[in-house]
Structure formats: C-alpha cells, structure tokens
Design an enzyme around this catalytic site. Structure first.
Site, short mmCIF file in Angstrom:
data_model
loop_
_atom_site.label_atom_id
_atom_site.label_comp_id
_atom_site.label_asym_id
_atom_site.label_seq_id
_atom_site.Cartn_x
_atom_site.Cartn_y
_atom_site.Cartn_z
N GLY A 1 42.61 47.04 30.25
CA GLY A 1 41.51 47.65 30.99
C GLY A 1 40.30 46.74 31.16
O GLY A 1 39.26 47.18 31.64
N GLY B 1 39.95 44.09 33.19
CA GLY B 1 39.73 43.80 34.61
C GLY B 1 39.09 44.98 35.32
O GLY B 1 38.11 44.84 36.05
N TYR C 1 43.44 45.90 43.50
CA TYR C 1 42.28 46.30 44.30
C TYR C 1 42.61 47.50 45.19
O TYR C 1 41.80 48.40 45.36
CB TYR C 1 41.76 45.13 45.14
CG TYR C 1 41.19 44.02 44.28
CD1 TYR C 1 41.74 42.75 44.29
CD2 TYR C 1 40.10 44.27 43.44
CE1 TYR C 1 41.22 41.74 43.49
CE2 TYR C 1 39.59 43.26 42.64
CZ TYR C 1 40.16 42.00 42.66
OH TYR C 1 39.65 41.01 41.85
N TYR D 1 38.48 37.50 36.58
CA TYR D 1 39.58 36.88 35.83
C TYR D 1 39.61 37.36 34.40
O TYR D 1 38.57 37.47 33.76
CB TYR D 1 39.40 35.35 35.86
CG TYR D 1 40.42 34.60 35.05
CD1 TYR D 1 40.09 34.07 33.79
CD2 TYR D 1 41.72 34.39 35.51
CE1 TYR D 1 41.02 33.39 33.03
CE2 TYR D 1 42.65 33.70 34.76
CZ TYR D 1 42.30 33.19 33.52
OH TYR D 1 43.23 32.51 32.78
#
Lengths: 169, 173
Positions: free
Chosen positions: B103, B105, B139, B94
């Site tokens: 950037g 995450g 992802y 999070y």
C-alpha cells in the site's frame, strides 16, 4: 507584412487571453472543456504566487482584426524532470488565423527558447494532439522530438471526483 | 508493515537520487538520469522550489536488504490548464520492489492528491510508458484515463542543440 511586438502579458490583457484560449480550444475541438473564467486567470497569473507566465503578440490598432490588437499568446511555466532538471513547459501557444504565416509563431518560439536557455532549463516540453498535423510539422521542422511516438510516453489524468475519493482514504 | 509517508527533507536527496536511478533503470532509460543529489537539493529546497517530494520511510527493523529506510518517493509540481486551472503533475512515483504490495504506492498517490486538493488543484496528471502495464493498471484502478488514447495527446520536446539553435535565433532586444 504586419509589424508586431511581443511583450509580457499584463492584468489588462486577461480578457484577450481568455478570448484566445477559447479560440484555441475551439480549434482543438474541445471548446466545452474551458471552465476557467477571467477572474481565475487574473488571480492565478497575477496574484501572489503565479501559476503561469504569459507572452502576448500585439499589432498596431490599424492592423487589428475586429478591434483586437492582441492577436496571439503563449502561456508557459517551469516544471522539473528528475533526470535532467528544470524544464520550460509550454501550455498554450496560439496566433489568430488571419495573422499566421507572418513569422509571429516562429518568433514566439525563439523568444521562449531563449528564456529556457537563460533560466538554465534543459528543455522545452509541451503536448500536441496527434491529429494536429500542421502544428506537429511546425515543431518537427525546428528539431522537436515526439516522445510519445519515440519513447512511448502516454498522458494520464485523474479528474476531480476521483481525486476527492482518494483524499477521503 | 509500519511505514510513514512524509515530506522529503534536503537530507533525503541522496536516497531520492538513488531511487530516481532505480526508476530510470526500470523504465529502460538509465543513461538519461543525469541529475546529481546536489542539484536536487538546490532545485527542491531553494526559495521557489521547482518540485515537491514525499517519501515513504520504514522503521530500522524493516530496512531494505541493502540497509535503506527511505524506500519510496513521489515527486510532483504544479502546472496550469487554461481550460480548468491549477493541476498537480505527478512526475515520479516509485516504491522499491521488495516493499511493493503493502500500500506504499497507493498511499503516496493519495497523499499527493490531498496536497493538490489543498492547493485548489482540479486534477492530477502524470505520464506512463505504453509498455508499463502494471503502472497503467494501477492508475486506471484509481480512475485515471489515458488521454493519449482517448484524445490523441503526444508529448513533444526541444532539448540540447535543437533548443540552443532556436534560442540563438531569438531577436536581440
């Protein structure tokens, strides 16, 4: 009715656990995905920092199938949910076909549930393939909730090659 | 923007607890987050911790509008695959909305991957909600595959009274 015992797995059980892992993978139609060896299982489960715990179901030699007395197993470890805390995660749970319907699986699940409650876990989690209707029914009959259907959770995976690409960044 | 990605300390648990609730609100399940920061401290910083955590920290001059400098976190633990061996499971990732797009995450995800690699993990797993398209896309861009889609895996849970009922039926030794 077969008599059986449930006990904690020991290093000598590793060849049997490996055999049962492969049988379960075959049942899940993903036998070729098992790359783990007996050496890995031994180091990872019985070394200084075990990655897993394991229960095995054993029958007396006279009732055994093709000489095997270890006829079922359950592999589990502890995980963490930041919303509710510690969880018991059931990774693999399998009883050889000819020993099903005798209450072995049911007893394993109860023993694990007791373990979960005793170790202050808020729940017991695991994955089931959606086409495995027999297993889904087995769990639902005992009060399990399917979080993928009910809440929309999906399992994602990043495999080794892509992981290595990320570590290079 | 300058930022630091570092292992969480016990003192970070108050901030992590705040962000856990923010993530639960985002996931539309705020009532389900019941853990206190004291429990996080106990479970993450004991002799055999149940999880590890990384935090994203900004300097004082870049703090959030509410005055926070710890602005993101990644909480993970180790699991085991009987097919492939040790796995790192990313439970929570999070970043506060006002710090996204910098950037953080990606940085946190890469750092977790690095930690996993050092522990001989052969893969990283996580779960995402089906409607959470930004996260699914994030992802997927890193090479993640949706195994619920491709292989039909479903998450199953026993908890509360149902777990107690099963436990009460366990044979006595």
């Amino acid at each position: 009715m077969a008599s059986f015992i449930l006990r904690k797995a020991e290093p000598r059980d590793v060849p049997d656990i490996m055999r049962l892992i492969k049988e379960l993978a075959k049942f899940e139609e993903m036998e070729e995905k098992v790359v783990l060896t007996e050496k890995d299982l031994l180091e990872d489960g019985f070394g200084d920092h075990p990655f897993y715990h394991c229960l095995v179901a054993e029958v007396p030699k006279l009732q055994s199938s093709e000489g095997y007395t270890v006829i079922g197993f359950a592999m589990y470890y502890f995980t963490y949910d930041p919303w509710i805390g510690k969880l018991l995660y059931l990774e693999d749970f399998y009883v050889m076909q000819e020993f099903r319907g005798l209450g072995i699986g049911s007893k394993i699940l109860k023993v694990l549930s007791e373990k979960a409650v005793k170790t202050r876990c808020s729940g017991m989690h695991f994955l089931v393939a959606e086409n495995n209707t027999k297993s889904i029914e087995f769990y639902k009959r005992r009060g399990a909730a399917d979080l993928s259907s009910e809440e929309g959770w999906r399992l994602f995976e990043i495999e080794k090659d892509d992981l290595l690409k990320m570590t290079a960044k | 923007m300058h930022f630091k990605l570092r292992p969480a300390t016990k003192e970070d648990c108050k901030e992590i607890s705040r962000m856990i609730l923010e993530l639960a609100v985002y996931e539309k399940m705020p009532d389900q987050a019941k853990i206190s920061h004291e429990e996080l401290e106990r479970d993450g910083f004991c002799q055999n911790p149940f999880f590890e955590c990384l935090v994203a920290e900004v300097p004082e001059e870049n703090k959030s509008k509410d005055g926070f400098t710890v602005v993101g976190y990644a909480l993970y633990f180790y699991t085991y695959s009987t097919w492939k061996g040790p796995t790192v499971f990313l439970e929570d990732l999070y970043v506060m909305p006002e710090f996204r797009g910098n950037g953080f995450g990606k940085g946190l995800l890469c750092k977790v991957a690095k930690v996993g690699k050092e522990k001989q993990c052969v893969r990283l797993q996580l779960s995402v909600l089906d409607w959470n398209t930004p996260s699914r896309d994030f992802y997927a861009a890193q090479g993640a595959q949706d195994l619920t889609d491709s292989e039909g895996w479903h998450f199953i849970r026993f908890d509360g009274q149902k777990l107690d009922n099963l436990a009460n039926e366990a044979p006595k030794d």
